[in-house]
Scaffold this motif. Structure first.
Motif, PDB file in Angstrom:
ATOM      1  N   ASP A 177     -18.159  40.655  13.641  1.00  0.00           N
ATOM      2  CA  ASP A 177     -19.339  40.791  12.794  1.00  0.00           C
ATOM      3  C   ASP A 177     -19.831  39.426  12.318  1.00  0.00           C
ATOM      4  O   ASP A 177     -21.044  39.201  12.186  1.00  0.00           O
ATOM      5  CB  ASP A 177     -19.008  41.678  11.583  1.00  0.00           C
ATOM      6  N   VAL A 178     -18.908  38.528  12.052  1.00  0.00           N
ATOM      7  CA  VAL A 178     -19.288  37.183  11.600  1.00  0.00           C
ATOM      8  C   VAL A 178     -20.050  36.443  12.698  1.00  0.00           C
ATOM      9  O   VAL A 178     -21.076  35.797  12.443  1.00  0.00           O
ATOM     10  CB  VAL A 178     -18.038  36.382  11.182  1.00  0.00           C
ATOM     11  N   GLU A 179     -19.563  36.551  13.928  1.00  0.00           N
ATOM     12  CA  GLU A 179     -20.239  35.887  15.052  1.00  0.00           C
ATOM     13  C   GLU A 179     -21.620  36.471  15.289  1.00  0.00           C
ATOM     14  O   GLU A 179     -22.576  35.742  15.581  1.00  0.00           O
ATOM     15  CB  GLU A 179     -19.384  36.013  16.309  1.00  0.00           C
ATOM     16  N   LYS A 180     -21.753  37.797  15.163  1.00  0.00           N
ATOM     17  CA  LYS A 180     -23.055  38.428  15.339  1.00  0.00           C
ATOM     18  C   LYS A 180     -24.027  37.980  14.253  1.00  0.00           C
ATOM     19  O   LYS A 180     -25.201  37.730  14.519  1.00  0.00           O
ATOM     20  CB  LYS A 180     -22.901  39.949  15.333  1.00  0.00           C
ATOM     21  N   ALA A 181     -23.533  37.875  13.022  1.00  0.00           N
ATOM     22  CA  ALA A 181     -24.384  37.428  11.919  1.00  0.00           C
ATOM     23  C   ALA A 181     -24.843  35.988  12.129  1.00  0.00           C
ATOM     24  O   ALA A 181     -26.008  35.645  11.875  1.00  0.00           O
ATOM     25  CB  ALA A 181     -23.637  37.559  10.599  1.00  0.00           C
ATOM     26  N   GLU A 182     -23.941  35.139  12.608  1.00  0.00           N
ATOM     27  CA  GLU A 182     -24.290  33.747  12.845  1.00  0.00           C
ATOM     28  C   GLU A 182     -25.311  33.609  13.974  1.00  0.00           C
ATOM     29  O   GLU A 182     -26.250  32.812  13.886  1.00  0.00           O
ATOM     30  CB  GLU A 182     -23.038  32.936  13.163  1.00  0.00           C
ATOM     31  N   ARG A 183     -25.146  34.401  15.031  1.00  0.00           N
ATOM     32  CA  ARG A 183     -26.102  34.365  16.141  1.00  0.00           C
ATOM     33  C   ARG A 183     -27.483  34.811  15.677  1.00  0.00           C
ATOM     34  O   ARG A 183     -28.502  34.193  16.005  1.00  0.00           O
ATOM     35  CB  ARG A 183     -25.630  35.273  17.279  1.00  0.00           C
TER      36      ARG A 183
END
Length: 239
Positions: A177-183
């Motif tokens: 979820d963190v990676e998706k938010a950053e993208r």
């Protein structure tokens, strides 16, 4: 005896269907995908935008006021132009008006000296104000940074972002979820999210640096937007 059976049919809308209807209505109103926000501090955002806007507006107005000509300077320039015109007339009269011409030339030199003195004083005031403005700007930025250190004003919710698909045939690019938010955040703020030292400074102390906005970004946004508007107004005023 006739028994009449009345059947009452009640339709219950499931919570999932309600959410879908709400999402559909939102998409019809907003011409872009809904931004998945986890945390939002609207009062703090409005306060910082107001602070940045007010400071930039006051600085621009004071700077314009200091650079503008005073009433005394305007009077001196008017008198100087009048004296120069009289000198030209006296010179055209020839040697017979030598004494009057000399007096007028000395008066012109005196007015020019007074005008140069006023211009030098104005330059000193403007230079002092620019230094004061610069120090005040740094001080306010530092104050905002300290007061809002580690406090995100907006955070992207990665749980509400679906997995990314490169093509229909390929499998979903599964990530946290963190990676998706950053993208999502980088794409949303492109190209600001990739450049600028200010972006890195404003994210210091934030837990989710790659998917949240700090207070300095909001404060600087108010300043930059107001500055650009003032520049446009000044350009129109000089046309």
């Amino acid at each position: 005896t006739h028994t009449h059976t009345h059947t009452h049919t009640q339709t219950h809308t499931s919570p999932t269907k309600k959410r879908r209807q709400k999402s559909k209505a939102t998409k019809e109103m907003i011409p872009h995908p809904e931004i998945p926000i986890a945390t939002l501090r609207p009062n703090d955002i409005l306060l910082l935008l107001f602070l940045g806007t007010t400071y930039e507006l006051a600085s621009r107005l004071l700077s314009t006021l200091l650079k503008s000509k005073s009433s005394h300077e305007k009077t001196l320039r008017t008198e100087l132009h009048a004296l120069k015109y009289e000198v030209v007339i006296m010179r055209n009269k020839g040697p017979s008006a030598f004494v009057e011409t000399s007096k007028l030339e000395r008066a012109v030199l005196k007015k020019e000296s007074e005008l140069e003195k006023l211009e030098e004083e104005k330059k000193v005031r403007v230079t002092t104000f620019i230094k004061f403005q610069k120090n005040t700007s740094y001080g306010l930025s530092l104050l905002v940074f300290v007061l809002y250190y580690g406090v995100p004003l907006l955070v992207i919710d990665g749980m509400r972002i679906p997995d990314f698909l490169d093509t229909e045939e390929e499998e979903a690019d599964v990530c946290t979820d963190v990676e998706k938010a950053e993208r999502f955040f980088k794409a949303w703020l492109f190209p600001i999210s990739y450049i600028g030292l200010g972006r890195k400074l404003s994210s210091m102390g934030l837990e989710q640096k790659g998917s949240s906005i700090g207070a300095l970004i909001v404060y600087w946004s108010g300043q930059v937007t107001t500055g650009k508007i003032m520049e446009c107004l000044e350009a129109l005023a000089w046309r």
